[in-house]
Design an enzyme around this catalytic site. Structure first.
Site, PDB file in Angstrom:
ATOM      1  N   THR A 193      24.693  14.256  23.395  1.00  0.00           N
ATOM      2  CA  THR A 193      23.908  15.044  24.335  1.00  0.00           C
ATOM      3  C   THR A 193      23.163  16.096  23.530  1.00  0.00           C
ATOM      4  OG1 THR A 193      25.416  14.654  26.095  1.00  0.00           O
ATOM      5  CG2 THR A 193      24.382  16.752  26.146  1.00  0.00           C
ATOM      6  N   ARG A 221      27.138   7.236  37.677  1.00  0.00           N
ATOM      7  CA  ARG A 221      28.117   8.148  37.060  1.00  0.00           C
ATOM      8  C   ARG A 221      27.398   9.409  36.565  1.00  0.00           C
ATOM      9  NH1 ARG A 221      28.448  10.632  31.793  1.00  0.00           N
ATOM     10  NH2 ARG A 221      30.611  11.159  31.420  1.00  0.00           N
ATOM     11  N   GLY A 223      28.044  13.061  34.496  1.00  0.00           N
ATOM     12  CA  GLY A 223      28.993  13.740  33.617  1.00  0.00           C
ATOM     13  C   GLY A 223      28.979  15.244  33.828  1.00  0.00           C
ATOM     14  N   ASP A 224      29.432  15.952  32.840  1.00  0.00           N
ATOM     15  CA  ASP A 224      29.536  17.410  32.924  1.00  0.00           C
ATOM     16  C   ASP A 224      28.188  18.122  32.730  1.00  0.00           C
ATOM     17  OD1 ASP A 224      29.616  16.372  30.241  1.00  0.00           O
ATOM     18  OD2 ASP A 224      30.071  18.395  29.542  1.00  0.00           O
ATOM     19  N   THR A 243      29.165  19.333  24.878  1.00  0.00           N
ATOM     20  CA  THR A 243      28.903  17.908  24.666  1.00  0.00           C
ATOM     21  C   THR A 243      30.217  17.204  24.420  1.00  0.00           C
ATOM     22  OG1 THR A 243      27.930  16.271  23.181  1.00  0.00           O
ATOM     23  CG2 THR A 243      28.374  18.421  22.215  1.00  0.00           C
ATOM     24  N   GLY A 244      30.322  15.975  24.925  1.00  0.00           N
ATOM     25  CA  GLY A 244      31.564  15.244  24.711  1.00  0.00           C
ATOM     26  C   GLY A 244      31.905  14.405  25.918  1.00  0.00           C
ATOM     27  N   GLY A 246      32.508  13.748  29.178  1.00  0.00           N
ATOM     28  CA  GLY A 246      32.193  14.595  30.330  1.00  0.00           C
ATOM     29  C   GLY A 246      33.294  14.699  31.362  1.00  0.00           C
TER      30      GLY A 246
HETATM   31  N1  ASP Z   1      28.899  15.112  28.109  1.00  0.00           N
HETATM   32  C1  ASP Z   1      28.002  13.995  28.279  1.00  0.00           C
HETATM   33  C2  ASP Z   1      28.428  13.205  29.466  1.00  0.00           C
HETATM   34  O1  ASP Z   1      29.609  13.034  29.659  1.00  0.00           O
HETATM   35  C3  ASP Z   1      27.947  13.093  27.099  1.00  0.00           C
HETATM   36  C4  ASP Z   1      27.812  13.768  25.777  1.00  0.00           C
HETATM   37  O2  ASP Z   1      27.901  14.960  25.659  1.00  0.00           O
HETATM   38  O3  ASP Z   1      27.595  13.083  24.808  1.00  0.00           O
HETATM   39  O4  ASP Z   1      27.584  12.696  30.165  1.00  0.00           O
END
Ligand code: ASP
Length: 323
Positions: A193, A221, A223-224, A243-244, A246
């Protein structure tokens, strides 16, 4: 108190042949945001400008270069927040928008906080934001990621049930979405992200996050990243972009937790470490975050293999980038 800015280009496993492009992309984005701050623009302007650059860079999973859903569509999420006014704007599940962060910014200027899907698209049109073609957002790299994930899933189903996957072929064919869901597992390779946080010369803070989501995500879907308090947050003391994986950032409201750590007296660095430690103890998902506090201290931490980032403060001669 000095101006300060930090950006990230996603947590996850970055292949060594992509280190240079990830760092260059982050450095460029940090510089654009930095120039905004130097010219006296607000933190909000700076984080939007920095994230737009990252969205336009096909090497990152946001805007151009976003990953594909299991159906082969591009569904993007973004959120932006200004600390002292607590104004928030976010969009989720949007298609055909070249710069979702700027659409989120328009939402911030409106009475809404979060618009999704078709409504967000109608709002974009009303705002005079042009809808691009899906093709303009699509990269070969993400197509290859999709093919890889699709083949993996086919092999898994074949092994488990002796069947080929019979759904998820829309952009590429048909569609009967079966109720047996695509099992959304965390994988260090599925992230990527972008985000930025900044402190401006007026002492105000802002945060922005934008994403294509996770490779081969279930259609619809979210995410966060577009959820305030989960994937981004700003108040009068700090601004955070995450980021990560989510699902875990949402469950634990990681961005708000990090802000609370600063509110309780930690500096940005300690708060970043504490929030990621919390993620590590309460969940199995991995990721990272960036923070700037009201003193202009920067913090970043991750428990994934890498997190592309770049930062600069008033005391630094130039931008530092890393992965
Ligand atoms: N956090 C993002 C999500 O879950 C993905 C990411 O940060 O790479 O959509």
């Amino acid at each position: 108190m000095g101006i300060a800015l930090i950006v990230h280009g996603g947590a996850g496993a970055i292949a060594s042949d992509r280190f240079a492009s990830a760092q260059t992309g982050c450095r460029e984005a940090a510089l654009i945001g930095w120039h905004k701050l130097q010219e006296g623009h607000s933190a909000l302007e700076a984080v939007e400008a920095a994230v737009r650059i990252l969205e336009d860079n096909p090497n990152f999973n946001a805007g151009t270069g976003s990953c594909l859903t299991a159906e082969g569509n591009i569904e993007m999420d973004a959120g932006i927040m200004e600390g002292h006014t607590q104004r928030v704007g976010a969009v989720a599940n949007v298609e055909r928008i070249k710069n979702p962060i700027s659409l989120a910014r328009r939402v911030l200027e409106s009475p809404h906080v979060l618009l999704v899907g078709r409504g967000a698209q109608i709002f974009a049109r009303e705002q005079g934001i042009h809808l691009c073609r899906r093709q303009e957002l699509l990269t070969e790299h993400q197509q290859a990621n999709w093919q890889h994930a699709h083949a993996e899933r086919a092999a898994r189903l074949q092994q488990q049930h002796g069947t080929e996957p019979s759904y998820y072929r829309t952009e590429l064919g048909s569609t009967s979405a079966s109720a047996t869901s695509n099992h959304l597992e965390d994988s260090d390779e599925k992230h990527g992200t972008v985000g930025a946080v900044a402190l401006d010369s007026f002492g105000t803070l802002a945060a922005a996050t934008s994403t294509g989501g996770i490779v081969y995500k279930y259609p619809g879907r979210i995410g966060d990243s577009p959820l305030v308090g989960a994937g981004f947050y700003a108040d009068e003391q700090s601004a955070i972009s995450c980021t990560g994986y989510g699902e875990d950032f949402m469950r634990l409201l990681i961005a708000k937790r990090a802000a609370d750590f600063v509110a309780r007296g930690m500096n940005a660095h300690a708060a970043a470490e504490a929030a990621i430690a919390l993620l590590g103890t309460k969940a199995t998902g991995t990721g990272g975050l960036i923070i700037v506090d009201h003193m202009g201290n920067l913090g970043f931490a991750w428990n994934s293999t890498h997190m592309a980032h770049a930062y600069i403060t008033q005391d630094m001669p130039e931008v530092i980038a890393g992965v």
